[in-house]
Write a protein that holds these residues in place. Sequence first.
Motif, PDB file in Angstrom:
ATOM      1  N   TYR A  82      84.344  -5.983  47.779  1.00  0.00           N
ATOM      2  CA  TYR A  82      85.489  -5.683  48.678  1.00  0.00           C
ATOM      3  C   TYR A  82      85.125  -4.048  49.674  1.00  0.00           C
ATOM      4  O   TYR A  82      85.983  -4.089  50.466  1.00  0.00           O
ATOM      5  CB  TYR A  82      86.207  -5.114  47.402  1.00  0.00           C
ATOM      6  N   SER A  83      84.166  -3.340  48.943  1.00  0.00           N
ATOM      7  CA  SER A  83      83.737  -2.741  49.530  1.00  0.00           C
ATOM      8  C   SER A  83      83.745  -2.406  51.101  1.00  0.00           C
ATOM      9  O   SER A  83      82.944  -2.059  51.735  1.00  0.00           O
ATOM     10  CB  SER A  83      83.007  -0.944  49.271  1.00  0.00           C
ATOM     11  N   ARG A  85      84.130  -5.450  52.890  1.00  0.00           N
ATOM     12  CA  ARG A  85      85.021  -5.596  53.815  1.00  0.00           C
ATOM     13  C   ARG A  85      86.574  -5.106  53.620  1.00  0.00           C
ATOM     14  O   ARG A  85      86.238  -4.569  55.095  1.00  0.00           O
ATOM     15  CB  ARG A  85      85.908  -7.226  52.527  1.00  0.00           C
ATOM     16  N   GLY A  86      86.404  -3.363  53.211  1.00  0.00           N
ATOM     17  CA  GLY A  86      87.122  -2.941  53.597  1.00  0.00           C
ATOM     18  C   GLY A  86      87.243  -1.431  54.053  1.00  0.00           C
ATOM     19  O   GLY A  86      87.498  -1.022  55.550  1.00  0.00           O
ATOM     20  N   SER A 384      89.032   0.743  49.318  1.00  0.00           N
ATOM     21  CA  SER A 384      88.789  -0.481  50.029  1.00  0.00           C
ATOM     22  C   SER A 384      90.460  -1.056  49.537  1.00  0.00           C
ATOM     23  O   SER A 384      90.834  -1.812  50.689  1.00  0.00           O
ATOM     24  CB  SER A 384      87.740  -1.243  49.087  1.00  0.00           C
ATOM     25  N   VAL A 387      92.935   0.204  52.324  1.00  0.00           N
ATOM     26  CA  VAL A 387      92.322   0.198  53.832  1.00  0.00           C
ATOM     27  C   VAL A 387      92.435  -1.276  53.998  1.00  0.00           C
ATOM     28  O   VAL A 387      93.333  -2.139  55.067  1.00  0.00           O
ATOM     29  CB  VAL A 387      90.673   0.444  53.765  1.00  0.00           C
ATOM     30  N   LEU A 388      92.492  -2.761  53.412  1.00  0.00           N
ATOM     31  CA  LEU A 388      92.513  -3.773  53.000  1.00  0.00           C
ATOM     32  C   LEU A 388      94.187  -4.319  53.386  1.00  0.00           C
ATOM     33  O   LEU A 388      94.414  -5.158  53.891  1.00  0.00           O
ATOM     34  CB  LEU A 388      92.631  -4.542  52.403  1.00  0.00           C
ATOM     35  N   ARG A 391      95.361  -3.352  56.801  1.00  0.00           N
ATOM     36  CA  ARG A 391      94.344  -4.029  57.601  1.00  0.00           C
ATOM     37  C   ARG A 391      94.231  -5.011  57.474  1.00  0.00           C
ATOM     38  O   ARG A 391      94.535  -5.837  58.766  1.00  0.00           O
ATOM     39  CB  ARG A 391      92.825  -2.798  57.906  1.00  0.00           C
TER      40      ARG A 391
END
Length: 467
Positions: A82-83, A85-86, A384, A387-388, A391
């Motif tokens: 997760y972190s 990707r984010g 994360s 942010v995701l 984004r």
Amino acid sequence: MTISGETPRFVRVLARKDVLALAFGAMIGWGWIVMTGTWILSAGSLGAVSAFLIGGVAIVLVGLTYAELAAAMPQAGGEHVYSYRGLGHLASFVCTWAIVLGYMTVVSFEAVALPTVVENLVPGYSVGHLWTIAGWNVEATWVAVGVAGSLLMMWINYIGIRTAALVQKLVTALIVVVGLMFLTGALFTGDGGNLTPLFTGDNSVPGGIMSVLVMVPFMFVGFDVIPQAAEEIDLPQRDIGRLLMFSVLLAVLWYAAIIFGTALSLGPDAIDPDSLAVPDAMAAAFSSNWAGKLMVLAGMAGILTSWNAFYIGGSRAIYALAKADMLPRMFAELHPRYNTPTNAILLIGAVSSLAPLLGRSAMVWLVDAGGLGIVLAYLFVAASFVVLRYREPEMQRPFLVPGGKGVGIVAIALSLALVALYLPGSPSALLPVEWVIFGVWMIGGAAMYGWARVRYGVHAPDSAAGP
């Protein structure tokens, strides 16, 4: 089992009951046996229950971010995926390395908790003085029990997730059965007058609740092992998020029920701060010492469930870092027959087996330092998540959290509050020696991370590349 000639890979074998036992067993552990009396004396019967209900809401909000991400990216390593990707490569390493510290320290502490519990069942078995660390006399037989338990848990995890899951289910079932016996006995034989005072505290009602509330988040550490083992869960992706949340809610109810049953069975004058209040309450509810011993056995079972779960979570986190070339690749190797990250498991086993040599006092330092690592990971995951959401709004989310952005922002704020509990000025701030432990761990990790970047280069983990 991997067919000869194939590359070893994780096998999806964990069913619904396995996953639930994994997370719930990780969260309940041994702390409720040791600390319940202290909670009641600090906040009163209703005050202690209220603290866990309030703290449970906070953990549910953080858990919701995990649930959505775990369902969207059901890959080994959880926070790492997760972190990355984010937030990117470096943030992913810091997040995962921090939670590995938490897992390592919990696993190590269980190797110290086990011989301590045995001492309640077999008084005076500790003999053969070795040395004294931080005022604690380390005895040879005491160390032997801890090392034996560590080697057993290492072997269980080495030979496959199926065996580890079976052990987790059986031992968790024992805890639940004994807990229900206790609550039933307390309801039938307890005295409502024992519940008074409902609230206590040095200055005010909130003051008493706050003294318990600061400990609550650390009692729920463990739901995050579900994302670590997500690649081995044989369920629809949406159900992974649902089970994670259900396990948190069950743990909230468990702690509240144990506190209520203990307060109902023992008045405040009958609670000995130096004794184990829950076994004492069980003995009082059934008017027999055997009931108290049975509750101690349930506490020992809690040690095993927590120990087992964090072996699984820690080894998968180390595996994920190594697979992404953030640690030496040897830790990303899977056993050709058992499909387990054996080198990562052996590393955790070695650390856990050495822990009893330090005694119980020194282990408290390690666990406190590890707690900071865990809440830092919570912060990174919540960030994360937010942010995701901004984004990648079209990202497939089988378990979608309603009002997700708002929940994520609140989760970030709560995570920051948890981190603040460890900082100077807080009543639960880390001691200087605990800051040294945390600093040495992070510096050591940075050195390995730097070496890996030079040796292997930088690339995205397959699981973080996108759906």
